[in-house]
Design an enzyme around this catalytic site. Structure first.
Site, short mmCIF file in Angstrom:
data_model
loop_
_atom_site.label_atom_id
_atom_site.label_comp_id
_atom_site.label_asym_id
_atom_site.label_seq_id
_atom_site.Cartn_x
_atom_site.Cartn_y
_atom_site.Cartn_z
N CYS A 191 -3.52 -5.59 20.96
CA CYS A 191 -2.28 -4.96 20.51
C CYS A 191 -2.60 -3.56 19.96
O CYS A 191 -3.58 -3.38 19.24
CB CYS A 191 -1.66 -5.82 19.41
SG CYS A 191 -0.40 -5.01 18.47
N CYS A 235 1.83 -8.77 14.69
CA CYS A 235 3.21 -8.30 14.86
C CYS A 235 4.19 -9.46 14.88
O CYS A 235 5.39 -9.26 14.74
CB CYS A 235 3.38 -7.55 16.17
SG CYS A 235 2.39 -6.08 16.31
N HIS A 255 -2.72 -3.66 16.25
CA HIS A 255 -3.72 -4.56 15.67
C HIS A 255 -4.96 -4.68 16.56
O HIS A 255 -5.20 -5.74 17.15
CB HIS A 255 -3.11 -5.94 15.42
CG HIS A 255 -1.97 -5.91 14.46
ND1 HIS A 255 -0.65 -5.85 14.86
CD2 HIS A 255 -1.96 -5.90 13.10
CE1 HIS A 255 0.12 -5.81 13.79
NE2 HIS A 255 -0.63 -5.84 12.71
N CYS A 263 0.80 -11.49 19.72
CA CYS A 263 0.05 -10.88 18.62
C CYS A 263 0.50 -11.51 17.31
O CYS A 263 1.68 -11.43 16.96
CB CYS A 263 0.26 -9.37 18.56
SG CYS A 263 -0.53 -8.64 17.10
N LYS A 267 -5.10 6.87 10.55
CA LYS A 267 -4.45 5.73 9.91
C LYS A 267 -5.33 5.26 8.75
O LYS A 267 -6.56 5.24 8.87
CB LYS A 267 -4.31 4.61 10.95
CG LYS A 267 -3.22 3.60 10.61
CD LYS A 267 -3.00 2.64 11.76
CE LYS A 267 -2.07 1.52 11.33
NZ LYS A 267 -1.76 0.58 12.40
N LYS A 318 -8.86 -0.10 5.47
CA LYS A 318 -9.71 -0.65 4.41
C LYS A 318 -11.17 -0.58 4.82
O LYS A 318 -12.03 -0.24 4.03
CB LYS A 318 -9.32 -2.10 4.13
CG LYS A 318 -8.27 -2.22 3.03
CD LYS A 318 -7.99 -3.67 2.70
CE LYS A 318 -6.68 -3.78 1.91
NZ LYS A 318 -6.13 -5.11 1.90
N HIS A 334 3.97 1.30 2.38
CA HIS A 334 5.14 0.60 1.86
C HIS A 334 5.82 1.47 0.80
O HIS A 334 7.05 1.56 0.74
CB HIS A 334 4.75 -0.71 1.16
CG HIS A 334 4.11 -1.75 2.05
ND1 HIS A 334 2.78 -2.03 2.00
CD2 HIS A 334 4.64 -2.57 2.97
CE1 HIS A 334 2.51 -3.01 2.86
NE2 HIS A 334 3.62 -3.35 3.48
N HIS A 375 0.84 -1.19 0.00
CA HIS A 375 0.00 0.00 0.00
C HIS A 375 0.88 1.25 0.00
O HIS A 375 2.11 1.16 -0.11
CB HIS A 375 -0.96 -0.02 1.19
CG HIS A 375 -0.28 -0.25 2.52
ND1 HIS A 375 0.56 0.66 3.08
CD2 HIS A 375 -0.31 -1.32 3.36
CE1 HIS A 375 1.02 0.19 4.22
NE2 HIS A 375 0.52 -1.02 4.42
#
Ligand SMILES: [Zn+2]
Length: 506
Positions: free
Chosen positions: A145, A131, A148, A128, A295, A298, A21, A18
């Protein structure tokens, strides 16, 4: 030529890349290209982290083997990096033999030199799977987490191999404080220092019964913990443990996201110290791409597809926008409105317009040949542009890509203003040939300089600008110091349409 070994983080093979990255790869590529222009002997590494637990799950969902899954993911990522014009010299995958051999070799080296640093113990904690690590209390919010919040933490208890990380608090802290190991930008360094000052716990570095991973040397029941495995990629790519690895090692710069500084600025240097290997010279931790301050997600419909972002105005424009607007230090916003606005204001109306006006006038008034005007070098305008290259280089040397991109646009804007102030069309009318020659030569030289400073950000557009004036010379070996290039007497090419007006959506 000084060696410059530069790496990016390697990406998990569990989904498509995405914008986050992409920011990291583009920023690192910008640094790599700049270093090559400077004349450094650059070795730029990118790659894939293929042993995570999520690979098994993703492969099972799709009904393929983990190997087939990571092969397909590696192709997908590589294709995106090709589209984004990444110029990496090497591509490492943690399933490659050079890596699966280097990992046990590093563990063996630690075992020989610091035998007390590796030991076995029982481990219990909340794990997690996002991670791929056990979480400490500080990393857990509302039972989840921090990174997450939608994943359930898994209570896990098992016998593991451990690394005595606690022994390396002071040595790592000392190297950060002395600058021998640089953590940048400063905000990240301060975070890492606070983390170290709070003290370190020993860490588990193996997992039981994990079918997808590197077997722990001497204990086939266990595999090497995926993060411990992944960090070693930077060393595997140098040929370690073959003695020739010292040609590249230590790395000069690891580019990573701000969320993984604990691994790169605490655990990784401790591992290297335990193995009695030199530390990387610098870690640069960039921020995140956000959508209106939040953040990207989706589920919230705010995840921007990378393919869509590349197609909007082309790869060069996306590279420029991310580095100019989001930047490479703090978090920054991506919105289509800002992207379109920058495209129009900076790229089309400032840079594109300058190239078009300068070349058109050289065609119109001098039949396409850059006039000989000895007094153009050293003129006030020439001094101004040459002076403006200095902060550009300073920003680039400090990885301040956002500021360097702004400086590049400042140079283009200065040249546009120079056209307005000197009004070449009036000089032509008044038959003021000598003055007109100076202006046109200055403009041609500015295009060449702009091609050089734009190249790290927009390699294709920079090459197109360069080729209108110097099609016979390669841009690559041109260093910034050579920016006073002989332009007089050169025949310029046709006016390129660098940044076409976007087709309005119906
Ligand atoms: Zn997590």
């Amino acid at each position: 030529m000084p060696k410059f070994y530069l790496t990016t983080a390697i990406d998990y093979s569990n989904g498509e890349p995405h914008l986050g990255h992409a920011l990291e790869k583009i920023g690192a590529d910008c640094i790599a290209r700049y270093r090559r222009l400077r004349g450094d002997d650059v070795h730029f590494l990118m790659g894939m982290d293929e042993h995570s637990q999520s690979v098994i799950q993703a492969a099972a969902r799709t009904g393929v083997t983990p190997q087939a899954w990571v092969d397909a993911m590696a192709d997908t990522f590589a294709e995106y990096w090709r589209r984004l014009l990444c110029s990496h010299d090497d591509w490492i995958r943690t399933t490659q033999p050079r890596h699966t051999q280097a990992v046990p070799a590093l563990l063996e080296r630690i075992r020989q030199r610091r035998p007390a640093d590796l030991f076995e113990a029982e481990y219990a904690g909340l794990y997690c799977t996002g991670c791929e690590e056990f979480k400490t209390e500080a990393q857990i919010v509302d039972g989840h987490c921090i990174e997450h919040p939608t994943l359930a933490l898994v209570p896990t208890k098992e016998r593991n191999h451990f690394f005595r990380l606690s022994a390396y608090r002071d040595p790592v802290l000392e190297r950060i404080r002395s600058g021998a190991f640089r953590v940048e930008p400063e905000i990240r360094r301060n975070e890492v220092v606070r983390l170290l000052e709070a003290g370190l716990q020993d860490i588990s570095i193996s997992r039981q019964r994990q079918p997808w991973g590197i077997p722990f040397p001497g204990d086939p029941q266990q595999t090497v913990y995926v993060w411990f495995d992944a960090l070693i990629n930077y060393l595997s790519a140098t040929g370690f443990p073959d003695a020739a690895f010292e040609r590249l090692w230590p790395a000069d710069l690891h580019v990573v996201g701000k969320g993984i500084t604990r691994f790169h600025c605490v655990i990784w240097p401790a591992m290297l110290l335990a193995a009695e290997l030199p530390l990387p010279r610098e870690v640069w931790a960039h921020g995140y791409v956000q959508w209106s301050g939040a953040k990207m997600s989706k589920t919230a419909g705010t995840a921007v597809g990378l393919g869509e972002a590349i197609e909007r105005h082309g790869a060069d424009a996306l590279r420029y926008f991310l580095l100019r607007e989001v930047g490479f230090e703090n978090d920054g916003d991506f919105t289509w409105e800002r992207f379109d606005a920058r495209y129009t204001a900076d790229l089309a109306n400032t840079l594109g317009n300058l190239v078009s006006r300068a070349l058109s006038m050289i065609h119109r008034y001098r039949g396409g040949t850059v006039p000989r005007a000895a007094t153009s070098i050293g003129s006030a305008f020439d001094d101004e542009i040459r002076g403006a290259l200095v902060p550009y280089a300073d920003w680039m040397n400090a990885n301040r890509l956002h500021d360097a991109a702004a400086q590049m646009m400042h140079i283009a804007a200065s040249a546009n203003r120079y056209i307005e102030e000197t009004a070449p069309w009036k000089l032509a009318k008044q038959q003021a040939h000598a003055e007109l020659d100076v202006v046109l030569a200055n403009l041609a030289r500015t295009l060449v300089r702009l091609a050089i400073v734009a190249h790290p950000f927009m390699p294709q557009k920079a090459d197109a600008i360069w080729n209108t004036v110097c099609p016979d010379l390669p841009l690559e070996p041109a260093t910034l110091q050579d920016a006073v290039i002989e332009v007089e007497g050169r025949v310029v090419g046709a006016v390129p349409i660098l940044f076409p007006k976007p087709v309005e959506a119906a």
